[in-house]
Design a protein around this motif. Structure first.
Motif, PDB file in Angstrom:
ATOM      1  N   SER A  38       1.358  -7.935  37.727  1.00  0.00           N
ATOM      2  CA  SER A  38       2.191  -8.641  37.475  1.00  0.00           C
ATOM      3  C   SER A  38       1.781 -10.075  37.382  1.00  0.00           C
ATOM      4  N   LEU A  39       0.917 -10.585  38.317  1.00  0.00           N
ATOM      5  CA  LEU A  39       0.461 -12.294  38.665  1.00  0.00           C
ATOM      6  C   LEU A  39      -0.333 -12.242  37.540  1.00  0.00           C
ATOM      7  N   TRP A  40      -1.796 -10.667  37.310  1.00  0.00           N
ATOM      8  CA  TRP A  40      -2.853 -11.064  37.254  1.00  0.00           C
ATOM      9  C   TRP A  40      -2.589 -11.259  35.680  1.00  0.00           C
ATOM     10  N   ILE A  41      -1.751 -10.389  35.064  1.00  0.00           N
ATOM     11  CA  ILE A  41      -1.983  -9.976  33.399  1.00  0.00           C
ATOM     12  C   ILE A  41      -0.623 -11.493  33.513  1.00  0.00           C
ATOM     13  N   GLY A  42      -0.651 -11.920  33.984  1.00  0.00           N
ATOM     14  CA  GLY A  42       0.745 -13.228  33.530  1.00  0.00           C
ATOM     15  C   GLY A  42      -0.357 -14.331  33.582  1.00  0.00           C
ATOM     16  N   ASN A  43      -1.100 -14.500  34.722  1.00  0.00           N
ATOM     17  CA  ASN A  43      -2.076 -15.646  34.448  1.00  0.00           C
ATOM     18  C   ASN A  43      -3.218 -15.567  33.646  1.00  0.00           C
TER      19      ASN A  43
END
Length: 448
Positions: A38-43
């Motif tokens: 989620s962190l990689w996708i969101g950012n």
């Protein structure tokens, strides 16, 4: 094959911690695994990609629930056979449950691939993010066999009191996923995150298989397939699948409701769901640990020890969840801001956690009671209780709140109500079963 922990004979709290702490470590690593995605996708990809991931999540949760439920149902019988020290029953259960699990997984994979567009439209996925969600899930399903089998072998190890290796495998898998995610997202875009996930899951399964082979902890032969066990496995596995699957259906329903409030709402809800696993996963770990522990105690004819373990888990789980809930609520907004920069989505995620907050303790208590009920050989009772607080409380209350115009806050209050109903209903059932009627004996099908 020998038991790692003698639950009927060892001291209660040390044995409980020896079983549950590695499982919690494994689930926290699984949580970190999902958060990294989620962190990689969101950012790297933004709000639309996060919304697409959120729309994909109910399908993934349902498939994982079926895998965990099937494995957990078999582990109830296996734990009881271990406690009874019945080697022949253990070997028949292992072979029969493995081939059944393999066949079911292949059917689910093929069916899900064929029905993907229908599933996503049924979840109310907005048209502008539907292609992203479809592409992600199409790749994820290619690795579903590894997810299913990993859960199966992890449940086998739990039945013998072995949980430490699961934490090691998840640590390696999480580290690999953290490295692969940005690389594959850079090369392949949103579907690259699914490629990284599948690669990591296959690696975890490979590590598990090597461990089982070296330790000679699993044997499976087609000649030991026992059709006479199929009914007992179904009676145990189907309620467990429903127990795992109903929350996934509930999440899918809520996702559909939230979808009507726009992409920012979907993204914010997705972030909140990612953060709340910090509070849900310890409870799930205690549930699975108690299923194996109580199963062994029942198999050994020691329902008094099962009650001791339930008391210890309630005290330990309550203290742990109270501390974790306080930490998450205090840091709700800055934690949500790690995933997305949009103020609307961040505020929505923080508000969700603040409204639902007190309910996480109730969820933890409910999971302890459900684990004891399942291990005592009553997964059907656990299934009915799970259906009660999701289908009888959370879903209808959320629909009613939305229909009456209470908006997202009304939906969050319905989630809170579901947790509180769960704590009360499971406590009443566990007290009647373990303190009233006593623990059931080992099923006859496993004794023959």
């Amino acid at each position: 094959m020998s038991t790692t922990i003698d639950f009927a004979g060892e001291k209660t709290l040390p044995a409980l911690l020896k079983m549950s702490l590695p499982m919690m470590a494994a689930t926290f690593l699984s949580m970190a695994y999902n958060l990294v995605d989620s962190l990689w996708i969101g950012n790297l990809l933004g709000e639309e990609a996060m919304a697409a991931l959120t729309s994909s999540t109910p399908v993934i949760l349902l498939l994982n629930a079926i895998a965990m439920g099937t494995a957990g149902g078999g582990s109830i019988l296996l734990s009881q056979a271990v406690g009874a020290e019945d080697r022949a029953a253990r070997e028949r259960l292992l072979s029969t449950s493995f081939f059944v699990s393999l066949g079911l997984c292949l059917l689910l994979t093929a069916g899900s691939e064929a029905l993907l567009p229908l599933l996503l439209r049924g979840l109310g996925t907005p048209a502008d993010i539907l292609p992203l969600a479809r592409d992600y899930l199409a790749v994820y399903l290619l690795g579903y066999l590894s997810v299913f089998l990993y859960n199966y072998f992890a449940a086998v190890l739990r039945s013998y009191g072995n949980t430490a290796f699961q934490a090691i495998a998840m640590l390696l898998c999480t580290l690999l996923n953290a490295v692969l995610d940005p690389l594959f997202i850079h090369w392949l875009g949103f579907s690259g995150a699914a490629v990284a996930t599948v690669t990591s899951q296959m690696t975890a399964l490979a590590i598990m298989l090597v461990y089982l082979a070296r330790k000679r902890l699993f044997s499976c032969h087609i000649r030991q397939f026992d059709r006479g066990l199929l009914l007992s496995l179904c009676r145990s596995a189907l309620p467990s699948v429903v127990q795992q699957g109903v929350p996934a259906v509930s999440t899918a329903f809520l996702t559909g409701l939230v979808s009507g409030y726009g992409v920012s709402a979907i993204a914010g809800y997705g972030v909140a769901c990612k953060l709340e696993v910090v509070l849900l996963y310890p409870a799930v770990s205690l549930n699975m640990a108690l299923t194996a522990i109580v199963g062994q105690c029942v198999g050994a004819g020691r329902p008094d020890r099962a009650r001791d373990y339930l008391r210890a888990s309630l005290l330990f789980g309550s203290g742990l969840l109270a501390a974790l809930t306080a930490a998450v609520l205090l840091l709700a907004r800055p934690l949500a801001a790690l995933f997305l920069s949009g103020e609307a989505a961040v505020s929505l995620a923080a508000r969700y956690l603040l409204v639902v907050g007190v309910g996480y303790l109730g969820n933890g208590l409910a999971n302890c009671f459900l684990g004891a009920i399942n291990g005592a050989g009553r997964p059907g009772t656990g299934m009915l209780l799970t259906a009660l607080y999701h289908l009888g409380a959370r879903i209808p209350l959320a629909w009613l709140a939305s229909a009456l115009g209470f908006g997202l806050t009304g939906i969050w209050c319905a989630v809170l109500a579901g947790h509180l109903v769960a704590a009360l209903s499971t406590q009443m059932a566990a007290r009647r079963l373990l303190w009233g009627e006593g623990a059931p004996s080992l099923p006859a099908a496993a004794k023959k």
